[in-house]
Design an enzyme around this catalytic site. Structure first.
Site, PDB file in Angstrom:
ATOM      1  N   VAL A  75       0.863  -1.182   0.000  1.00 16.57           N
ATOM      2  CA  VAL A  75       0.000   0.000   0.000  1.00 16.57           C
ATOM      3  C   VAL A  75       0.895   1.227   0.000  1.00 16.57           C
ATOM      4  O   VAL A  75       1.805   1.330   0.841  1.00 16.57           O
ATOM      5  CB  VAL A  75      -0.914   0.038   1.242  1.00 16.57           C
ATOM      6  CG1 VAL A  75      -1.931   1.158   1.114  1.00 16.57           C
ATOM      7  CG2 VAL A  75      -1.599  -1.296   1.472  1.00 16.57           C
ATOM      8  N   HIS A  85       9.725   5.594  -1.520  1.00 20.63           N
ATOM      9  CA  HIS A  85       8.334   6.053  -1.572  1.00 20.63           C
ATOM     10  C   HIS A  85       7.681   5.219  -0.477  1.00 20.63           C
ATOM     11  O   HIS A  85       7.684   3.979  -0.568  1.00 20.63           O
ATOM     12  CB  HIS A  85       7.726   5.762  -2.936  1.00 20.63           C
ATOM     13  CG  HIS A  85       6.316   6.244  -3.119  1.00 20.63           C
ATOM     14  ND1 HIS A  85       5.940   6.972  -4.226  1.00 20.63           N
ATOM     15  CD2 HIS A  85       5.198   6.111  -2.358  1.00 20.63           C
ATOM     16  CE1 HIS A  85       4.641   7.248  -4.149  1.00 20.63           C
ATOM     17  NE2 HIS A  85       4.174   6.727  -3.018  1.00 20.63           N
ATOM     18  N   LEU A  86       7.201   5.862   0.562  1.00 21.37           N
ATOM     19  CA  LEU A  86       6.638   5.162   1.713  1.00 21.37           C
ATOM     20  C   LEU A  86       5.711   4.040   1.258  1.00 21.37           C
ATOM     21  O   LEU A  86       4.895   4.241   0.353  1.00 21.37           O
ATOM     22  CB  LEU A  86       5.850   6.152   2.580  1.00 21.37           C
ATOM     23  CG  LEU A  86       5.202   5.542   3.806  1.00 21.37           C
ATOM     24  CD1 LEU A  86       6.209   5.482   4.939  1.00 21.37           C
ATOM     25  CD2 LEU A  86       4.002   6.348   4.227  1.00 21.37           C
ATOM     26  N   HIS A  87       5.861   2.876   1.863  1.00 22.84           N
ATOM     27  CA  HIS A  87       4.983   1.758   1.523  1.00 22.84           C
ATOM     28  C   HIS A  87       4.845   0.818   2.714  1.00 22.84           C
ATOM     29  O   HIS A  87       5.744   0.700   3.536  1.00 22.84           O
ATOM     30  CB  HIS A  87       5.480   1.002   0.290  1.00 22.84           C
ATOM     31  CG  HIS A  87       6.903   0.551   0.351  1.00 22.84           C
ATOM     32  ND1 HIS A  87       7.975   1.413   0.202  1.00 22.84           N
ATOM     33  CD2 HIS A  87       7.438  -0.677   0.530  1.00 22.84           C
ATOM     34  CE1 HIS A  87       9.101   0.725   0.296  1.00 22.84           C
ATOM     35  NE2 HIS A  87       8.808  -0.555   0.496  1.00 22.84           N
ATOM     36  N   VAL A  88       3.691   0.188   2.767  1.00 20.75           N
ATOM     37  CA  VAL A  88       3.393  -0.798   3.803  1.00 20.75           C
ATOM     38  C   VAL A  88       3.198  -2.138   3.103  1.00 20.75           C
ATOM     39  O   VAL A  88       2.435  -2.241   2.144  1.00 20.75           O
ATOM     40  CB  VAL A  88       2.107  -0.433   4.579  1.00 20.75           C
ATOM     41  CG1 VAL A  88       1.769  -1.504   5.611  1.00 20.75           C
ATOM     42  CG2 VAL A  88       2.236   0.937   5.240  1.00 20.75           C
TER      43      VAL A  88
END
Length: 150
Positions: free
Chosen positions: A47, A103-106
């Site tokens: 996400v 790029h921030l991601h979970v």
């Protein structure tokens, strides 16, 4: 090789629908969710915020709330779809924490006993009580400036 912010960000390409190979599973006004190219296990979903944010330290609380809501909803969808025995949420920041795309991601990683992921924690650590107490005092002190309205 780590991918830094801006041009050439593969997650921005997915957000902008410029990656025809992306296996997108969800999109709303704030986030996009997709399968990684090389999933750790089947159902592994990532996400990302639609706006480029390099890491958690650059994330506003408002955008964090959108990301958290979507993550919870997607965890439920993954549970319904692939029936895991468990689920890891993994969010890494910085090269030392194994972040390779900035790029921030979970990661939502469904888990089953004996799966390809294996354990994610060290079996044992060897920190002295003094070092643990020092870290405790430092984090407590840093928390004193936080708002209590969370």
């Amino acid at each position: 090789m780590a991918v830094k912010e801006g041009e050439g960000c593969p997650f921005c390409e997915i957000v902008q629908r410029d990656d025809e190979d992306a296996r997108e599973v969800y999109r709303d006004d704030h986030v996009v969710a997709f399968f990684p190219t090389d999933p750790a296990v089947l159902g592994h979903t990532m996400v990302v915020p639609r706006k480029h944010v390099p890491d958690i330290w650059s994330l506003s609380e408002e955008k964090a709330a959108h990301l958290a809501r979507a993550t919870v909803r997607l965890a439920g969808a993954i549970r319904e779809a692939v029936h895991p025995e468990g689920l890891n949420l993994i969010q890494s920041n910085g090269e030392a924490a194994t972040q390779t795309v900035f790029h921030l991601h979970v990661h939502l990683v469904p888990r089953w006993g004996g799966d390809a992921m294996g354990p994610i924690w060290p079996e044992e650590t060897d920190y002295s009580e003094d070092r643990k107490d020092h870290a405790l005092r430092a984090v407590r002190e840093a928390c004193r400036s936080l708002s209590s309205d969370v």
